[in-house]
Motif scaffolding. Structure first.
Motif, PDB file in Angstrom:
ATOM      1  N   MET A  88       0.816  -1.190   0.000  1.00 45.10           N
ATOM      2  CA  MET A  88       0.000   0.000   0.000  1.00 45.10           C
ATOM      3  C   MET A  88       0.861   1.255   0.000  1.00 45.10           C
ATOM      4  O   MET A  88       0.574   2.198  -0.698  1.00 45.10           O
ATOM      5  CB  MET A  88      -1.006  -0.097   1.141  1.00 45.10           C
ATOM      6  N   PHE A  89       1.957   1.290   0.787  1.00 44.79           N
ATOM      7  CA  PHE A  89       2.838   2.455   0.806  1.00 44.79           C
ATOM      8  C   PHE A  89       3.592   2.572  -0.511  1.00 44.79           C
ATOM      9  O   PHE A  89       3.761   3.666  -1.031  1.00 44.79           O
ATOM     10  CB  PHE A  89       3.832   2.380   1.971  1.00 44.79           C
ATOM     11  N   GLU A  90       4.026   1.436  -1.031  1.00 43.99           N
ATOM     12  CA  GLU A  90       4.767   1.425  -2.286  1.00 43.99           C
ATOM     13  C   GLU A  90       3.907   1.973  -3.421  1.00 43.99           C
ATOM     14  O   GLU A  90       4.400   2.708  -4.278  1.00 43.99           O
ATOM     15  CB  GLU A  90       5.257   0.008  -2.628  1.00 43.99           C
ATOM     16  N   GLN A  91       2.630   1.609  -3.430  1.00 34.72           N
ATOM     17  CA  GLN A  91       1.728   2.097  -4.465  1.00 34.72           C
ATOM     18  C   GLN A  91       1.572   3.614  -4.365  1.00 34.72           C
ATOM     19  O   GLN A  91       1.626   4.322  -5.369  1.00 34.72           O
ATOM     20  CB  GLN A  91       0.363   1.420  -4.368  1.00 34.72           C
ATOM     21  N   TYR A  92       1.404   4.112  -3.156  1.00 37.15           N
ATOM     22  CA  TYR A  92       1.285   5.558  -2.954  1.00 37.15           C
ATOM     23  C   TYR A  92       2.555   6.256  -3.441  1.00 37.15           C
ATOM     24  O   TYR A  92       2.492   7.233  -4.196  1.00 37.15           O
ATOM     25  CB  TYR A  92       1.042   5.869  -1.467  1.00 37.15           C
ATOM     26  N   ILE A  93       3.706   5.759  -3.023  1.00 35.94           N
ATOM     27  CA  ILE A  93       4.984   6.374  -3.387  1.00 35.94           C
ATOM     28  C   ILE A  93       5.205   6.325  -4.896  1.00 35.94           C
ATOM     29  O   ILE A  93       5.703   7.288  -5.488  1.00 35.94           O
ATOM     30  CB  ILE A  93       6.143   5.704  -2.617  1.00 35.94           C
ATOM     31  N   SER A  94       4.804   5.246  -5.530  1.00 35.34           N
ATOM     32  CA  SER A  94       5.002   5.124  -6.979  1.00 35.34           C
ATOM     33  C   SER A  94       4.184   6.135  -7.778  1.00 35.34           C
ATOM     34  O   SER A  94       4.533   6.454  -8.908  1.00 35.34           O
ATOM     35  CB  SER A  94       4.670   3.700  -7.444  1.00 35.34           C
ATOM     36  N   GLN A  95       3.139   6.664  -7.191  1.00 38.77           N
ATOM     37  CA  GLN A  95       2.279   7.629  -7.888  1.00 38.77           C
ATOM     38  C   GLN A  95       2.703   9.083  -7.670  1.00 38.77           C
ATOM     39  O   GLN A  95       2.146   9.992  -8.269  1.00 38.77           O
ATOM     40  CB  GLN A  95       0.830   7.455  -7.418  1.00 38.77           C
ATOM     41  N   ILE A  96       3.700   9.284  -6.824  1.00 36.25           N
ATOM     42  CA  ILE A  96       4.155  10.637  -6.508  1.00 36.25           C
ATOM     43  C   ILE A  96       5.021  11.179  -7.636  1.00 36.25           C
ATOM     44  O   ILE A  96       5.827  10.455  -8.224  1.00 36.25           O
ATOM     45  CB  ILE A  96       4.965  10.621  -5.191  1.00 36.25           C
ATOM     46  N   GLU A 152       2.096   3.637  14.961  1.00 36.43           N
ATOM     47  CA  GLU A 152       1.955   2.649  13.886  1.00 36.43           C
ATOM     48  C   GLU A 152       1.832   3.378  12.548  1.00 36.43           C
ATOM     49  O   GLU A 152       1.105   4.362  12.424  1.00 36.43           O
ATOM     50  CB  GLU A 152       0.689   1.829  14.151  1.00 36.43           C
ATOM     51  N   LYS A 153       2.538   2.851  11.553  1.00 40.47           N
ATOM     52  CA  LYS A 153       2.488   3.409  10.201  1.00 40.47           C
ATOM     53  C   LYS A 153       1.279   2.836   9.472  1.00 40.47           C
ATOM     54  O   LYS A 153       1.042   1.624   9.498  1.00 40.47           O
ATOM     55  CB  LYS A 153       3.776   3.057   9.464  1.00 40.47           C
ATOM     56  N   THR A 154       0.532   3.720   8.818  1.00 44.93           N
ATOM     57  CA  THR A 154      -0.644   3.307   8.072  1.00 44.93           C
ATOM     58  C   THR A 154      -0.932   4.324   6.977  1.00 44.93           C
ATOM     59  O   THR A 154      -0.259   5.356   6.898  1.00 44.93           O
ATOM     60  CB  THR A 154      -1.867   3.147   9.017  1.00 44.93           C
ATOM     61  N   MET A 155      -1.907   4.059   6.160  1.00 44.89           N
ATOM     62  CA  MET A 155      -2.420   5.056   5.227  1.00 44.89           C
ATOM     63  C   MET A 155      -3.690   5.614   5.847  1.00 44.89           C
ATOM     64  O   MET A 155      -4.579   4.860   6.234  1.00 44.89           O
ATOM     65  CB  MET A 155      -2.729   4.442   3.859  1.00 44.89           C
ATOM     66  N   ASN A 170      -5.479   9.377   2.717  1.00 42.37           N
ATOM     67  CA  ASN A 170      -4.647   9.338   1.516  1.00 42.37           C
ATOM     68  C   ASN A 170      -3.244   9.910   1.744  1.00 42.37           C
ATOM     69  O   ASN A 170      -2.668  10.547   0.872  1.00 42.37           O
ATOM     70  CB  ASN A 170      -5.330  10.027   0.335  1.00 42.37           C
ATOM     71  N   MET A 171      -2.720   9.688   2.951  1.00 45.30           N
ATOM     72  CA  MET A 171      -1.366  10.098   3.293  1.00 45.30           C
ATOM     73  C   MET A 171      -0.701   8.970   4.075  1.00 45.30           C
ATOM     74  O   MET A 171      -1.390   8.170   4.713  1.00 45.30           O
ATOM     75  CB  MET A 171      -1.388  11.352   4.184  1.00 45.30           C
ATOM     76  N   ILE A 172       0.627   8.949   4.051  1.00 54.08           N
ATOM     77  CA  ILE A 172       1.356   8.050   4.934  1.00 54.08           C
ATOM     78  C   ILE A 172       1.259   8.662   6.316  1.00 54.08           C
ATOM     79  O   ILE A 172       1.614   9.822   6.521  1.00 54.08           O
ATOM     80  CB  ILE A 172       2.819   7.896   4.487  1.00 54.08           C
ATOM     81  N   ALA A 190       2.643  13.887   2.934  1.00 54.60           N
ATOM     82  CA  ALA A 190       1.995  13.759   1.631  1.00 54.60           C
ATOM     83  C   ALA A 190       2.714  14.619   0.607  1.00 54.60           C
ATOM     84  O   ALA A 190       3.281  15.653   0.939  1.00 54.60           O
ATOM     85  CB  ALA A 190       0.530  14.189   1.723  1.00 54.60           C
ATOM     86  N   ALA A 191       2.646  14.177  -0.622  1.00 51.60           N
ATOM     87  CA  ALA A 191       3.124  14.977  -1.739  1.00 51.60           C
ATOM     88  C   ALA A 191       1.891  15.543  -2.419  1.00 51.60           C
ATOM     89  O   ALA A 191       1.064  14.800  -2.936  1.00 51.60           O
ATOM     90  CB  ALA A 191       3.936  14.122  -2.700  1.00 51.60           C
ATOM     91  N   GLN A 192       1.759  16.844  -2.371  1.00 49.83           N
ATOM     92  CA  GLN A 192       0.658  17.528  -3.032  1.00 49.83           C
ATOM     93  C   GLN A 192       1.142  17.979  -4.410  1.00 49.83           C
ATOM     94  O   GLN A 192       2.306  17.786  -4.758  1.00 49.83           O
ATOM     95  CB  GLN A 192       0.211  18.729  -2.190  1.00 49.83           C
ATOM     96  N   LYS A 193       0.264  18.594  -5.156  1.00 47.99           N
ATOM     97  CA  LYS A 193       0.647  19.040  -6.496  1.00 47.99           C
ATOM     98  C   LYS A 193       1.771  20.081  -6.448  1.00 47.99           C
ATOM     99  O   LYS A 193       2.718  20.014  -7.213  1.00 47.99           O
ATOM    100  CB  LYS A 193      -0.572  19.619  -7.211  1.00 47.99           C
ATOM    101  N   ARG A 194       1.661  21.031  -5.510  1.00 47.78           N
ATOM    102  CA  ARG A 194       2.615  22.136  -5.475  1.00 47.78           C
ATOM    103  C   ARG A 194       3.557  22.126  -4.277  1.00 47.78           C
ATOM    104  O   ARG A 194       4.368  23.042  -4.120  1.00 47.78           O
ATOM    105  CB  ARG A 194       1.851  23.454  -5.506  1.00 47.78           C
TER     106      ARG A 194
END
Length: 145
Positions: free
Chosen positions: A1-9, A33-36, A39-41, A68-72
């Motif tokens: 789940m984290f890898e998928q989020y990171i891959s879309q950044i 605990e680390k979780t999503m 829509n953020m780590i 989180a990585a936002q657009k700007r």
């Protein structure tokens, strides 16, 4: 789940977000605990530790730090600086002494529009300052159930 989020950044944020994630994980006291979440780590107090959870969203672990990585911009949400005025003051002063650019911050959100001046050492120190039990105490002191 984290890898998928990171891959879309976006590539311009990815390495810095990964470094922020590692910085948090290496310096956060035990028990978070680390979780999503949202829509953020996120680094949360699990329901097993704090069964009441987050009062805004029932049956949800108590949030503490999210990135989180936002657009700007790249953002770090730290609920401790939102609830602890002394911690906020310390962070603002330390940031001004450490970083050559102005702090871009909302109530709990620290934003960077460039990865050039992210103060990873300062973020590490910030992450280490509040334990799970201290966070629960601060949280309970600010809400009315």
């Amino acid at each position: 789940m984290f890898e998928q989020y990171i891959s879309q950044i976006d590539d311009k944020w990815r390495d810095a977000l990964i470094e922020l994630m590692h910085t948090i994980e290496e310096n956060l006291p035990a028990g978070f605990e680390k979780t999503m979440q949202y829509n953020m780590i996120s680094y949360v107090v699990p329901l097993e530790t704090y069964p009441p959870g987050y009062h805004v969203t029932p049956n949800t672990p108590l949030p503490f730090i999210s990135i989180a990585a936002q657009k700007r911009h790249l953002s770090l949400y730290h609920m401790g600086i939102y609830t602890d005025e002394q911690l906020l003051t310390w962070f603002q002063q330390a940031y001004a002494q450490t970083v050559p650019t102005k702090l871009n911050m909302g109530k709990s959100c620290i934003r960077w529009t460039s990865t050039k001046h992210i103060p990873f050492d300062l973020i590490a120190e910030l992450c280490s300052k509040i334990t799970v039990n201290e966070w629960i105490g601060l949280y309970e002191g600010t809400i009315r159930r």
